[in-house]
Write a protein that holds these residues in place. Structure first.
Motif, PDB file in Angstrom:
ATOM      1  N   GLY A  35      36.816 -54.757 -36.356  1.00  0.00           N
ATOM      2  CA  GLY A  35      37.191 -54.437 -37.667  1.00  0.00           C
ATOM      3  C   GLY A  35      36.632 -52.923 -38.017  1.00  0.00           C
ATOM      4  N   GLN A  36      36.874 -52.472 -39.161  1.00  0.00           N
ATOM      5  CA  GLN A  36      36.588 -51.057 -39.463  1.00  0.00           C
ATOM      6  C   GLN A  36      34.869 -51.149 -39.817  1.00  0.00           C
ATOM      7  N   PHE A  37      33.934 -51.104 -38.742  1.00  0.00           N
ATOM      8  CA  PHE A  37      32.745 -51.018 -38.725  1.00  0.00           C
ATOM      9  C   PHE A  37      32.222 -49.534 -38.523  1.00  0.00           C
ATOM     10  N   ASP A  38      30.918 -49.603 -39.172  1.00  0.00           N
ATOM     11  CA  ASP A  38      30.171 -48.204 -38.940  1.00  0.00           C
ATOM     12  C   ASP A  38      29.671 -48.296 -37.293  1.00  0.00           C
ATOM     13  N   GLU A  39      29.266 -49.400 -36.877  1.00  0.00           N
ATOM     14  CA  GLU A  39      28.570 -49.745 -35.549  1.00  0.00           C
ATOM     15  C   GLU A  39      29.971 -50.343 -34.599  1.00  0.00           C
ATOM     16  N   GLY A  40      29.436 -50.106 -33.317  1.00  0.00           N
ATOM     17  CA  GLY A  40      30.294 -50.695 -32.433  1.00  0.00           C
ATOM     18  C   GLY A  40      31.260 -49.908 -31.339  1.00  0.00           C
ATOM     19  N   GLU A  41      32.057 -50.343 -30.454  1.00  0.00           N
ATOM     20  CA  GLU A  41      32.738 -49.548 -29.544  1.00  0.00           C
ATOM     21  C   GLU A  41      34.158 -49.277 -30.346  1.00  0.00           C
ATOM     22  N   TRP A  71      39.377 -48.589 -35.876  1.00  0.00           N
ATOM     23  CA  TRP A  71      38.720 -49.949 -35.762  1.00  0.00           C
ATOM     24  C   TRP A  71      37.738 -49.842 -34.641  1.00  0.00           C
ATOM     25  N   LYS A  72      36.754 -50.785 -34.626  1.00  0.00           N
ATOM     26  CA  LYS A  72      35.717 -50.967 -33.405  1.00  0.00           C
ATOM     27  C   LYS A  72      35.591 -52.367 -33.162  1.00  0.00           C
ATOM     28  N   GLY A  73      35.041 -52.497 -32.042  1.00  0.00           N
ATOM     29  CA  GLY A  73      34.666 -53.882 -31.503  1.00  0.00           C
ATOM     30  C   GLY A  73      32.984 -54.009 -31.298  1.00  0.00           C
ATOM     31  N   ARG A  74      32.530 -54.876 -31.632  1.00  0.00           N
ATOM     32  CA  ARG A  74      31.115 -55.334 -31.594  1.00  0.00           C
ATOM     33  C   ARG A  74      30.702 -56.195 -30.676  1.00  0.00           C
ATOM     34  N   ALA A  75      29.622 -56.040 -29.884  1.00  0.00           N
ATOM     35  CA  ALA A  75      29.263 -57.085 -29.128  1.00  0.00           C
ATOM     36  C   ALA A  75      28.204 -58.051 -30.082  1.00  0.00           C
ATOM     37  N   THR A  76      28.101 -59.197 -29.244  1.00  0.00           N
ATOM     38  CA  THR A  76      27.294 -60.282 -30.015  1.00  0.00           C
ATOM     39  C   THR A  76      26.531 -61.023 -28.835  1.00  0.00           C
ATOM     40  N   ASP A  77      25.440 -61.570 -29.112  1.00  0.00           N
ATOM     41  CA  ASP A  77      24.748 -62.601 -28.291  1.00  0.00           C
ATOM     42  C   ASP A  77      24.696 -63.969 -29.054  1.00  0.00           C
ATOM     43  N   LYS A  78      25.909 -64.150 -30.038  1.00  0.00           N
ATOM     44  CA  LYS A  78      25.985 -65.471 -30.601  1.00  0.00           C
ATOM     45  C   LYS A  78      27.473 -65.784 -30.583  1.00  0.00           C
ATOM     46  N   ALA A  79      27.693 -67.051 -30.451  1.00  0.00           N
ATOM     47  CA  ALA A  79      29.212 -67.585 -30.451  1.00  0.00           C
ATOM     48  C   ALA A  79      29.714 -68.752 -31.435  1.00  0.00           C
ATOM     49  N   PRO A  80      29.245 -68.500 -32.604  1.00  0.00           N
ATOM     50  CA  PRO A  80      29.257 -69.467 -33.600  1.00  0.00           C
ATOM     51  C   PRO A  80      30.741 -70.225 -33.535  1.00  0.00           C
TER      52      PRO A  80
END
Length: 274
Positions: free
Chosen positions: A129-135, A27-36
């Motif tokens: 989640g199981q993303f292609d992008e992220g840390e 799994w990976k964690g990804r950053a975001t500039d939004k916090a819905p």
């Protein structure tokens, strides 16, 4: 679509599962500039370390109940947030409380009879989640990655700040300084019809002035007194929040600021480690 909030979990969290290499090794964690997840929240918990920065943007009040906590007000009515758009993008450049930045992670106990805390996350979030992008959350040897170590460090510092915040609140309660809050704000077009907001706690300035000099000196030396003043000074921003709600067409509303314990974060949660 996110599931309905779980009232037994802290504010913002819908579910909690422990992070582990067996289930989340790829799994990976990804950053975001939004916090819905915060767009409809009108009050967010604060730690005392955040008071100096938060008081520039938000009124700082305290929740009601047996275990009050500091809160940054982002709106004067439930469901109204004047600092975030509906998509979670920030309006302007306000200070973002650590409670928001911590999501979707936090530390939780896996067993009720243990004080050990484990890094957990909200699986309903789209940030893990199981993303292609992220840390990556785990390295090739299935040990926590540097990214995960940084997350753990942030959550540990948040817990430590939370403990110091609890001591601050105990001091306020010990000296009976908290009182039921009430703020009345008048609109220019209706000066005879003030809008009153209740449902929060604030420091009683009359009792503060009655404290002994040695107590005030102690609080000044240990940094507690400046925190109280930061809270009191920040209350003037209530009218600013009110005006923003009017400009957005989302107020005013004559109602309690809070409905029960909606803004009260739960204690350190206990989750099923299986």
């Amino acid at each position: 679509m996110a599931s309905a909030p779980n009232p037994t979990l802290p504010l913002l969290y819908n579910e909690l599962v422990p992070l582990n290499s067996n289930q989340h090794g790829d799994w990976k964690g990804r950053a975001t500039d939004k916090a819905p997840w915060v767009a409809k929240q009108h009050a967010i918990p604060l730690t005392v370390e955040e008071f100096p920065l938060a008081q520039r943007d938000y009124p700082i009040v305290f929740s009601v109940g047996e275990r009050p906590v500091p809160l940054a007000l982002m709106g004067l009515n439930e469901g109204v947030n004047v600092f975030f758009n509906d998509d979670g993008s920030a309006i302007g450049t306000p200070y973002i409380p650590a409670y928001i930045r911590r999501y979707p992670f936090l530390l939780a106990r896996l067993q009720q009879d243990s004080d050990n805390l484990s890094l957990c996350f909200d699986p309903t979030s789209d940030l893990v989640g199981q993303f292609d992008e992220g840390e990556r959350l785990f390295a090739d040897d299935m040990q926590p990655s540097q990214h995960t170590q940084a997350l753990l460090d942030f959550c540990e510092k948040f817990e430590e700040a939370g403990n110091r915040t609890g001591l601050f609140m105990e001091e306020l309660k010990k000296h009976d300084l908290l009182m039921d809050g009430e703020i009345s704000i008048q609109r220019r077009d209706a000066p005879d019809q003030p809008f009153t907001y209740r449902g929060f706690s604030m420091v009683n300035q009359d009792k503060l002035r009655e404290l002994r000099g040695d107590q005030l000196r102690t609080w000044n030396q240990n940094g507690l007194l400046p925190l109280i003043f930061a809270h009191l000074f920040s209350l003037s921003l209530m009218s600013t929040i009110f005006a923003k709600q009017v400009d957005m067409g989302r107020g005013p509303i004559n109602a309690n600021m809070f409905n029960g314990a909606a803004a009260q974060p739960a204690e350190t949660p206990i989750v099923d480690g299986q």
